[in-house]
Design a protein around this motif. Structure first.
Motif, mmCIF file in Angstrom:
data_model
loop_
_atom_site.group_PDB
_atom_site.id
_atom_site.type_symbol
_atom_site.label_atom_id
_atom_site.label_comp_id
_atom_site.label_asym_id
_atom_site.label_seq_id
_atom_site.Cartn_x
_atom_site.Cartn_y
_atom_site.Cartn_z
ATOM 1 N N ARG A 94 0.837 -1.189 0.000
ATOM 2 C CA ARG A 94 0.000 0.000 0.000
ATOM 3 C C ARG A 94 0.877 1.246 0.000
ATOM 4 N N ARG A 95 0.510 2.222 -0.838
ATOM 5 C CA ARG A 95 1.172 3.522 -0.854
ATOM 6 C C ARG A 95 0.144 4.568 -0.457
ATOM 7 N N VAL A 96 0.458 5.335 0.584
ATOM 8 C CA VAL A 96 -0.468 6.331 1.100
ATOM 9 C C VAL A 96 -0.164 7.685 0.461
ATOM 10 N N PHE A 97 -1.186 8.331 -0.086
ATOM 11 C CA PHE A 97 -1.029 9.604 -0.780
ATOM 12 C C PHE A 97 -1.460 10.759 0.120
ATOM 13 N N ASP A 98 -0.817 11.892 -0.094
ATOM 14 C CA ASP A 98 -1.113 13.097 0.679
ATOM 15 C C ASP A 98 -2.375 13.746 0.129
ATOM 16 N N THR A 99 -3.406 13.803 0.936
ATOM 17 C CA THR A 99 -4.678 14.394 0.495
ATOM 18 C C THR A 99 -4.984 15.689 1.239
ATOM 19 N N THR A 100 -3.972 16.318 1.827
ATOM 20 C CA THR A 100 -4.238 17.541 2.587
ATOM 21 C C THR A 100 -4.326 18.778 1.715
ATOM 22 N N ALA A 101 -3.605 18.793 0.583
ATOM 23 C CA ALA A 101 -3.596 19.982 -0.272
ATOM 24 C C ALA A 101 -3.644 19.538 -1.721
ATOM 25 N N GLU A 140 2.598 4.134 7.732
ATOM 26 C CA GLU A 140 1.377 3.931 6.959
ATOM 27 C C GLU A 140 1.660 3.232 5.639
ATOM 28 N N ASN A 141 2.825 3.494 5.062
ATOM 29 C CA ASN A 141 3.157 2.873 3.783
ATOM 30 C C ASN A 141 3.577 1.416 3.932
ATOM 31 N N ARG A 142 3.902 0.990 5.146
ATOM 32 C CA ARG A 142 4.343 -0.380 5.350
ATOM 33 C C ARG A 142 3.177 -1.331 5.603
ATOM 34 N N VAL A 143 1.971 -0.796 5.661
ATOM 35 C CA VAL A 143 0.791 -1.649 5.784
ATOM 36 C C VAL A 143 0.554 -2.358 4.452
ATOM 37 N N HIS A 158 -6.145 -6.099 6.891
ATOM 38 C CA HIS A 158 -4.844 -6.124 6.231
ATOM 39 C C HIS A 158 -4.146 -7.480 6.334
ATOM 40 N N MET A 159 -4.329 -8.189 7.429
ATOM 41 C CA MET A 159 -3.608 -9.440 7.632
ATOM 42 C C MET A 159 -4.495 -10.405 8.404
ATOM 43 N N THR A 160 -5.053 -11.397 7.717
ATOM 44 C CA THR A 160 -5.944 -12.376 8.314
ATOM 45 C C THR A 160 -5.296 -13.744 8.265
ATOM 46 N N GLU A 161 -5.465 -14.505 9.311
ATOM 47 C CA GLU A 161 -4.872 -15.838 9.386
ATOM 48 C C GLU A 161 -5.483 -16.749 8.325
ATOM 49 N N LEU A 162 -4.631 -17.500 7.642
ATOM 50 C CA LEU A 162 -5.071 -18.410 6.591
ATOM 51 C C LEU A 162 -5.364 -19.782 7.178
ATOM 52 N N VAL A 163 -6.411 -20.414 6.663
ATOM 53 C CA VAL A 163 -6.697 -21.795 7.043
ATOM 54 C C VAL A 163 -6.245 -22.754 5.952
ATOM 55 N N ARG A 164 -5.988 -22.232 4.750
ATOM 56 C CA ARG A 164 -5.474 -23.056 3.647
ATOM 57 C C ARG A 164 -4.565 -22.195 2.788
ATOM 58 N N GLY A 165 -3.556 -22.835 2.214
ATOM 59 C CA GLY A 165 -2.685 -22.160 1.268
ATOM 60 C C GLY A 165 -1.579 -21.352 1.933
ATOM 61 N N GLU A 166 -0.710 -20.790 1.088
ATOM 62 C CA GLU A 166 0.418 -19.996 1.536
ATOM 63 C C GLU A 166 0.173 -18.529 1.229
ATOM 64 N N ARG A 167 0.898 -17.674 1.944
ATOM 65 C CA ARG A 167 0.834 -16.245 1.709
ATOM 66 C C ARG A 167 2.013 -15.841 0.838
ATOM 67 N N LEU A 168 1.733 -15.270 -0.327
ATOM 68 C CA LEU A 168 2.762 -14.852 -1.272
ATOM 69 C C LEU A 168 2.739 -13.337 -1.434
ATOM 70 N N MET A 169 3.833 -12.805 -1.996
ATOM 71 C CA MET A 169 3.881 -11.395 -2.335
ATOM 72 C C MET A 169 3.304 -11.176 -3.731
ATOM 73 N N SER A 170 3.179 -9.916 -4.135
ATOM 74 C CA SER A 170 2.550 -9.616 -5.422
ATOM 75 C C SER A 170 3.401 -10.065 -6.607
ATOM 76 N N ASP A 171 4.706 -10.343 -6.370
ATOM 77 C CA ASP A 171 5.531 -10.921 -7.438
ATOM 78 C C ASP A 171 5.549 -12.438 -7.357
ATOM 79 N N PHE A 172 4.679 -13.002 -6.490
ATOM 80 C CA PHE A 172 4.487 -14.433 -6.277
ATOM 81 C C PHE A 172 5.676 -15.103 -5.600
ATOM 82 N N GLY A 173 6.570 -14.308 -5.006
ATOM 83 C CA GLY A 173 7.605 -14.861 -4.154
ATOM 84 C C GLY A 173 7.047 -15.090 -2.758
ATOM 85 N N PRO A 174 7.779 -15.838 -1.909
ATOM 86 C CA PRO A 174 7.280 -16.085 -0.549
ATOM 87 C C PRO A 174 7.208 -14.803 0.264
#
Length: 314
Positions: free
Chosen positions: A122-129, A153-156, A173-189
């Motif tokens: 997640r990338r958080v954008f400045d919406t103040t101005a 905020e950006n590390r979420v 943002h982060m829920t425990e899995l009952v099946r499968g593995e958690r991968l990154m968006s490039d499909f690495g671990p």
């Protein structure tokens, strides 16, 4: 079985809803499940007009032991998740942004079969101005991200879940899995973040990213911004496709609910590009993709279920 859906709980006037839906259609999302948590009449009518093009609107369930947000998520997991292979649980201030020219639908198709969840940075954008042209588009008004790449905020991260991988959501943002593995968006671990127990180490250059445009809090001090515009290059590449989708969506709503289209045009007066008419041939192709193709696919799914039975998610 449909491939992917975005699930959102929406309330009030939801002023960014028009752009939010058009943007996600532009990047390849075809199905939305929207829970009505007190929408005003205009926003509810706008969503109802899109029932035939992939927008399902449901009343937000009421539970004494859960907030409306998590009650809606639990309802989706229990009643609607079986219709989709994958689902993302987002707010209307969050935009799933692929790399320029890429499609979320193609990226979803490449998720490995052992993945129960895919983590998206997640990338958080400045919406103040507001900056840039006063176009009225969120994508143009807020081009700058928060200052530090490792800002808290950006590390979420946010996850896209496979059907059957989770049974309930306690943390969006982060829920425990009952099946499968958690991968990154490039499909690495997914690697644990040493600085934050229970969190995932961010991937700096993912094919899919989540832009978060937080609504300003009255009285809050403005966050620090940085001068370079590199974080916005990916976002800027999707402005024109989003405008095209908004024009087609307006033309469609005019054909099914003219009063809602008139109200949309009045509210979108700050976006002059929306006054340009769509070419009839292009709009026929748009209707083929968003209206007629889903009907043919639904008929095909019905026939396959009758012959082969319900597909398994794993």
């Amino acid at each position: 079985m449909r491939t992917f859906a975005i699930v959102a709980v929406v309330e009030g006037a939801a002023p960014e809803l028009f752009e939010w839906l058009a943007f996600h259609r532009a990047v390849g999302v075809r199905h939305f499940v929207i829970y009505d948590n007190g929408l005003d009449g205009e926003a509810a009518a706008f969503l109802k007009a899109q029932a035939a093009i992939g927008v399902t609107t449901l009343p937000c369930p009421a539970r004494v032991d859960r907030t409306p947000l998590f009650a809606a998520y639990d309802h989706f997991l229990a009643s609607w998740a079986r219709l989709f292979r994958f689902a993302a649980f987002l707010g209307t201030d969050e935009f799933l942004v692929p790399a320029p020219g890429r499609s979320i639908e193609d990226w979803i198709a490449r998720i490995p079969p052992h993945a129960g969840a895919v983590v998206v940075n997640r990338r958080v954008f400045d919406t103040t101005a507001p900056e840039g042209p006063a176009s009225g588009l969120v994508l143009r008004r807020f081009p700058r991200t928060l200052a530090q790449a490792d800002h808290a905020e950006n590390r979420v991260v946010t996850s896209i879940y496979r059907q059957g991988a989770i049974t309930t959501i306690a943390d969006p943002h982060m829920t425990e899995l009952v099946r499968g593995e958690r991968l990154m968006s490039d499909f690495g671990p997914a690697e644990p973040d040493p600085q934050r127990p229970g969190a995932i180490l961010a991937v700096r250059h993912g094919e899919i990213r989540l832009n978060h445009y937080p609504r300003p809090v009255p009285g809050a001090p403005p966050p620090e911004t940085r001068a370079e515009t590199e974080p916005c290059t990916r976002t800027a590449s999707w402005v024109r496709p989003t405008l095209d989708e908004m024009r087609h969506l307006l033309a469609y709503v005019e054909s099914v609910a003219p009063p809602e289209a008139a109200r949309l045009r009045a509210r979108s007066a700050a976006v002059p590009e929306l006054a340009q008419p769509v070419a009839p041939r292009e709009h026929r192709l748009w209707r083929l993709r968003h209206l007629h193709r889903p009907r043919v696919e639904a008929a095909g799914r019905f026939v396959r279920r009758k012959i082969f039975g319900a597909p398994r998610p794993w």
